[in-house]
Every structure is written in C-alpha cells, then in structure tokens.
Design a protein around this motif. Structure first.
Motif, PDB file in Angstrom:
ATOM      1  N   THR A  92       0.527  -1.363   0.169  1.00  0.00           N
ATOM      2  CA  THR A  92       0.041  -0.082  -0.095  1.00  0.00           C
ATOM      3  C   THR A  92       0.785   1.111  -0.365  1.00  0.00           C
ATOM      4  N   THR A  93       2.023   1.006  -0.036  1.00  0.00           N
ATOM      5  CA  THR A  93       3.293   2.438   0.104  1.00  0.00           C
ATOM      6  C   THR A  93       3.223   2.792  -1.366  1.00  0.00           C
ATOM      7  N   GLN A 157      -1.038   2.646  -7.096  1.00  0.00           N
ATOM      8  CA  GLN A 157      -2.147   2.476  -7.181  1.00  0.00           C
ATOM      9  C   GLN A 157      -2.829   0.712  -7.288  1.00  0.00           C
ATOM     10  N   THR A 158      -2.413   0.114  -8.478  1.00  0.00           N
ATOM     11  CA  THR A 158      -2.464  -1.352  -8.916  1.00  0.00           C
ATOM     12  C   THR A 158      -2.408  -2.030  -7.168  1.00  0.00           C
ATOM     13  N   ALA A 160      -1.725  -1.299  -4.243  1.00  0.00           N
ATOM     14  CA  ALA A 160      -2.091  -0.744  -3.423  1.00  0.00           C
ATOM     15  C   ALA A 160      -3.379  -1.427  -3.157  1.00  0.00           C
ATOM     16  N   LEU A 161      -4.436  -1.718  -4.581  1.00  0.00           N
ATOM     17  CA  LEU A 161      -5.350  -2.411  -4.572  1.00  0.00           C
ATOM     18  C   LEU A 161      -5.490  -4.269  -4.467  1.00  0.00           C
ATOM     19  N   LEU A 162      -4.445  -4.907  -4.870  1.00  0.00           N
ATOM     20  CA  LEU A 162      -4.379  -5.798  -4.607  1.00  0.00           C
ATOM     21  C   LEU A 162      -3.920  -5.921  -3.502  1.00  0.00           C
ATOM     22  N   HIS A 163      -3.690  -5.280  -2.437  1.00  0.00           N
ATOM     23  CA  HIS A 163      -3.135  -6.073  -0.620  1.00  0.00           C
ATOM     24  C   HIS A 163      -4.981  -4.911  -0.636  1.00  0.00           C
ATOM     25  N   VAL A 164      -5.546  -4.204  -0.939  1.00  0.00           N
ATOM     26  CA  VAL A 164      -6.408  -4.678  -0.210  1.00  0.00           C
ATOM     27  C   VAL A 164      -7.349  -5.969  -0.058  1.00  0.00           C
TER      28      VAL A 164
END
Lengths: 262, 262
Positions: A92-93, A157-158, A160-164
């Motif tokens: 997410t960073t 951004q991608t 971060a979405l993978l992480h969530v």
C-alpha cells in the motif's frame, strides 16, 4: 549485487532466504530490535548491524522489509549514495516514499502470506515490481526474476488494490478461521473438524470464480437459520454484528430484490 | 435399504451419488421443482416422483436434503409409516423437527461445502449423526459409515455450533474471496493473481491453529495502511464498514490495550 535487508519479520525472513537461495550475497541485516537482526543474520549467514547508518559502502541494494508505517522513518535513515538501489516491499506504500533517493529506487511486492513457522516455495509467489526509471525497473526485474517465476510490473495504485484484495482473501479469511476455531474451542471441539471444509473452500476457488460457488444460509436467504446463528453467538456481540453484516452483503449480492429495506 | 431422497440441491446431489457408490439403492427422488428431480434421477438411475405422497411403500429410508427453512413443510408431507427411518441433513435444525415420525428418525450432517460443479471425495467428509433412539443411531451410523471414514455422534446443539463455525470458515470466507475477485475485476486484474495466496492461507490452517498465524495490517495495528485501504474502498461503502469492523475485531484480539475506546 551485495544486498542489505532492513527488517527481520516474516517478509524479511522469507525474502532474504530466497535471495540467498538464488545466489545473492545478503551481507547485512538490521532490525528495530537488534536481537532479531542477530538471529536472522545468524540463520542466513550475514552480519547484523545495530544502526542503519552502519550499512556498508559496498552494499549495492538495500531492501526495506519493515511494517508499512515504519518505512518512512527507516528510509530517512538510509544514507543517500549514488548507484545504490533502494527497494521497499509494501503493497500500500507508494513508490514516491523513496524519492529522496533520486537515483534508483522501486518496489518488490510479494502477494503472499508469510509466517516464520511455514515453509513456502518462493518461486511461486507473485511479485509485483515498480521502478522510478526504466533502468531501475530493469534492475529490479532482474532481482525479482531470480526469486520467482511470477514477476509483473504494477504501479502504486494497482499494488494498493492488490493489497486490499489480499486483506480480504487472506487476513480476514484467516481471522474467520480463528473465530471458527474459538467457537469450537468453547465447546471443547477440535479445529481438525473444520480442516476438510477449509481445504475444500480454497480448492473450489482454485478451479472456479468464488462468486459462482457461494453456498450457505445467506446465499439461500434462509432467515430462519441466520437468526438462529445470531442467537447462538450471543456471548460474542461483536461476532453477531459481523455475522449480520456479512450475511446482509451476501443476500444483497445474490437476492438483490429481497435485500432492499433490510 | 431402499432409499428416497427429497431435494435436488448440492447436498442431495453429492449425498445420493455417495450412497449409490456405496451400493445403496436410491430409488426415488423428489424436488420442489420437478424438473430438477427428473435431472438428478436421470443422473443417478432413480425414479423421479412429482409428489412427496408418491414415496413408495417399499422405501425404508427417507433422506430430507432440502433448505433448512423447507424441512418442516417437507417433513409434514411424508406419510408416517412404521419401521421407516427419516433423516434430515441440516446443521442448525434440531432433531425434534422430525418427532412426528415417533418411531425412527435422526440426522446425518455433512460438514462440507458442496457445489454441483465440484467433485469431492465423500469418504473424507466429516459426518455428524444423531438418532432419536440408540437403535436409530445405530442404523444411521451404519449408513453414514458406508459413506465416510469420519463419522461421529453430535447432539443438535453441538451440530448448530459446528454449522455456525462453518459459516465463518467457509461461506463468509468464500464471500471474501468474492469481494477480492470484484476489487480486482474493477481494475481488470485476474483473480489468478490471488490464487496462490488463498491456497497458502488455507495450507497454513492445515498445519497451524489460525490464531497463531494471523498476518496483515490489523494484526500489526497499522492504522496508516488500514485507513488507506478504507479510502480505496470508497465506491463500496458496505465493504468499508466490513473492513473496519473485522480489522477492529483483529486489533482487539491481538492488541487488547490499544483497541479500547476505539
């Protein structure tokens, strides 16, 4: 490429072992808790350093594998040096957190759950990489490709979405295993009873899209059973709320008409 | 023992195939939707019956494998006949729902998730059995033991707790796989990317108690990352609520002091 690892947690531990297995010299290990650095360094045959400022001049790659909320602070202590590649491993960073290293920096994000107690075939871990320049990305790609057969670029951004999505598919899922474990424990029932079900639920998701194989009372909008279950959870009000909320979300997805105004 | 199956869903389908594989004659199939009974009957070489009243005199065991909320209504239509065993397959429904059959009745509850599209080794499915008398339990035990190596008695209350724990470990888990799937789909990312993570999360629970291998931002009480994730879910307010609530429950478990007053 001579490598230093900052961090001694699950990711640092698995990653440094994979790096060494691939023939990379991991020379130095630092951790917020020095004894952890000492232990990991011993395990992988590296040196532990008590201070980030002790990173040797000869180190060409510094990998930051600490908690997301510690990255900024750790990065601020790394001496800026030309031709040294700085990499963080966070989902997410954003890459921009490393921009003070102007020269070469980027990300290797392993989309996997690591526990020190669990061995893992790192070659099957999807690695998402990003670099501040094409040349950085190229270097990072070279390192990542030694570790895993599943390397692909992803912007911040991608990632971060993978992480969530991974938090739902893994962290929250494991917490639900834990709630189930606790429900059984309170009745002196073994967690073993649930293991075939957990295995099969994951197996089904290997072969199908999970939205096509949902089962259970909420999928059938079986209010009688859902209400009985909520009653059974009366000694855990927080789990009653969770049960109701997730069930409502499932009903809404599979019975959009009935879910209205509930 | 000549058997009739009432129901044509996932449990009815897998159970009737396992019964036949074990050499039991499943003679008749009934379903609320007659065409489904026709299809299942064709598949397993039985006869479909349009009405529950058409259960043949020669049937010795009737298995009710319908939705929990339909059991009472289905049971009320089964003619009472001496020396006929009536069995339901529900986790949360008490055995008492069958008491009008005075004579012989009970439960076989398979703790597993069944989908018509997924093959399954029924011999590894834990079956929890209950009978209204020792003699009924004995008969049910004989049938169940032909189907699975993992048969054990459980009273109605234990079975209900097993069921609610299974909803967390399986149904809610699969819904979280689905949320993850949808997050990725909205970004045109393949669900394949998450499959190794899902597999490993389940693998870890095969070898460890899940409470000992929890990972993720909430486990670390990493508020920065949790807040970023909640922001990322802004187009799905319901998932924001779910994310917050589950994270709070994880923080409360692993950081009991910090979670107070939040």
């Amino acid at each position: 490429m001579k490598i230093a690892i900052l961090g001694s947690g699950n990711v640092a531990s698995h990653l440094s072992k994979a790096l060494i297995k691939a023939g990379n010299p991991v020379m130095q290990v630092w951790s917020r808790h020095h004894e952890n650095a000492v232990n990991l360094a011993l395990e992988i045959g590296a040196n532990s350093i008590p201070d980030i400022k002790d990173i040797s001049e000869s180190i060409e790659v510094v990998i930051i594998a600490v908690s997301d909320n510690a990255i900024e602070n750790v990065a601020s202590q790394i001496p800026v040096k030309e031709n040294r590649l700085i990499i963080h491993t966070s989902g997410t960073t954003a890459i921009a957190i490393l921009q003070k290293f102007g020269n070469q920096y980027g990300v290797i994000y392993p989309l996997q759950t690591f526990s020190k107690s669990a061995d893992l075939d790192f070659s099957q871990v999807p690695l998402f990489i990003e670099g501040n320049t094409a040349s950085s990305l190229d270097k990072i790609s070279n390192i990542a490709s030694q570790l895993s057969a599943k390397v692909q670029p992803a912007d911040s951004q991608t990632r971060a979405l993978l992480h969530v999505s991974a938090v739902f598919a893994c962290n929250f899922t494991n917490h639900f295993y834990t709630i189930a474990q606790q429900i059984l424990q309170e009745k002196n029932l073994s967690f073993d009873l649930l293991r075939p079900l957990i295995q099969e639920t994951a197996n089904k998701a290997m072969l199908n899209l999970p939205s096509t194989v949902q089962t259970g009372p909420a999928k059938r909008n079986d209010e009688l059973t859902m209400n009985k279950h909520i009653d059974l959870l009366s000694s855990h009000p927080q789990w009653q709320v969770i049960y109701h909320l997730i069930s409502q979300d499932i009903v809404k997805k599979y019975h959009p008409q009935q879910a209205e105004d509930k």
